[in-house]
Design an enzyme around this catalytic site. Sequence first.
Site, PDB file in Angstrom:
ATOM      1  CG  HIS A 236     111.659  41.973   0.671  1.00  0.00           C
ATOM      2  ND1 HIS A 236     110.654  40.988  -0.006  1.00  0.00           N
ATOM      3  CD2 HIS A 236     110.738  42.435   1.670  1.00  0.00           C
ATOM      4  CE1 HIS A 236     109.600  41.208   0.292  1.00  0.00           C
ATOM      5  NE2 HIS A 236     109.507  42.194   1.471  1.00  0.00           N
TER       6      HIS A 236
ATOM      7  CG  HIS B 195     109.484  44.161   4.731  1.00  0.00           C
ATOM      8  ND1 HIS B 195     108.831  44.484   3.852  1.00  0.00           N
ATOM      9  CD2 HIS B 195     110.435  44.888   5.451  1.00  0.00           C
ATOM     10  CE1 HIS B 195     109.556  45.840   3.792  1.00  0.00           C
ATOM     11  NE2 HIS B 195     110.335  46.080   4.682  1.00  0.00           N
TER      12      HIS B 195
ATOM     13  CG  ASP C 147     105.212  40.523   5.147  1.00  0.00           C
ATOM     14  OD1 ASP C 147     106.132  40.904   5.320  1.00  0.00           O
ATOM     15  OD2 ASP C 147     104.257  40.848   4.435  1.00  0.00           O
ATOM     16  CG  HIS C 148     107.880  38.562   2.114  1.00  0.00           C
ATOM     17  ND1 HIS C 148     107.454  38.150   0.903  1.00  0.00           N
ATOM     18  CD2 HIS C 148     107.234  39.733   2.501  1.00  0.00           C
ATOM     19  CE1 HIS C 148     106.683  39.232   0.554  1.00  0.00           C
ATOM     20  NE2 HIS C 148     106.467  39.994   1.391  1.00  0.00           N
TER      21      HIS C 148
ATOM     22  CG  HIS D 293     108.790  46.972  -0.842  1.00  0.00           C
ATOM     23  ND1 HIS D 293     107.721  47.379  -0.407  1.00  0.00           N
ATOM     24  CD2 HIS D 293     108.794  45.715  -0.006  1.00  0.00           C
ATOM     25  CE1 HIS D 293     107.312  46.798   0.575  1.00  0.00           C
ATOM     26  NE2 HIS D 293     107.941  45.684   1.012  1.00  0.00           N
TER      27      HIS D 293
ATOM     28  CG  ASP E 144     106.139  42.602  -0.773  1.00  0.00           C
ATOM     29  OD1 ASP E 144     105.599  41.781  -1.425  1.00  0.00           O
ATOM     30  OD2 ASP E 144     106.138  43.022   0.403  1.00  0.00           O
TER      31      ASP E 144
ATOM     32  CG  HIS F 133     101.546  41.017  -0.077  1.00  0.00           C
ATOM     33  ND1 HIS F 133     101.304  40.840   1.212  1.00  0.00           N
ATOM     34  CD2 HIS F 133     102.767  41.414  -0.109  1.00  0.00           C
ATOM     35  CE1 HIS F 133     102.185  41.042   1.989  1.00  0.00           C
ATOM     36  NE2 HIS F 133     103.435  41.236   1.307  1.00  0.00           N
TER      37      HIS F 133
END
Length: 245
Positions: free
Chosen positions: A58, A60, A62-63, A116, A135, A173
């Site tokens: 996805h 985001h 942080d990915h 998410h 996530d 995570h």
Amino acid sequence: MTWTIRAVPNLSDNYAWLLRDEATGTVALCDPGEAEANLAALRDMPEPGRLDWILLTHHHADHIDGVPGVVKATGAKVLGAAADAHRLPRLDISVTPGDSIPLGSGAIEVLDSPGHTIGHVALHIPAAKAVLCGDTLFSLGCGRLLEGTPADMFRALRLLDALPGDTLVCCGHEYTESNARFAVTVEPDNAALKARAEEVRRLRKEGKATVPTTLDTERATNPFLRAQNVDQLAERRKAKDVFKG
């Protein structure tokens, strides 16, 4: 066929996932939130620096923020959801749920996993007995509903629940310890959950990762995967969002 799978700590509590097909030497990296930690992990591989594919679940930051640096260093190709292409780094392969994409001596099965985010996909690699679920599903938890609905998440979890029980759950995570504190309030008499919560406390005290876990473990312990219907899942997700334990 033998695959090796390694969790690579990224940022504060993210994991990228490094996979290698021993039969072909093919190497893939899922969800690099930063570049250097993953490049360091690649230098420690049997063919130092080799990376064939970057796999994205996805959009985001942080990915995906590590993608440009990793691509620049390795020349790896990038795979991600066509529906999210406008929010992802440039894709070499755009996939849609239901696709099967060759990867080494195996293949990636693309699963629809919104909730998410809209456009989130999970990447099941049967030959590796692993699912890269970003996530969507965590150990003892599930992702916050930032863009999707409880119904979206319920359907996504049912798709994941249909995979073989020994499938490794490779999530995005290290949230398991906090998830455990909530989970035991939902199912205080669940013996398997109590044992898992104690295992998680021990692992974290020793500085070790709590994932990957398996789908069988999550089926026995995860209150979100165990939710019987959309309403129950929605109630549990709403309670977790405000949980202070």
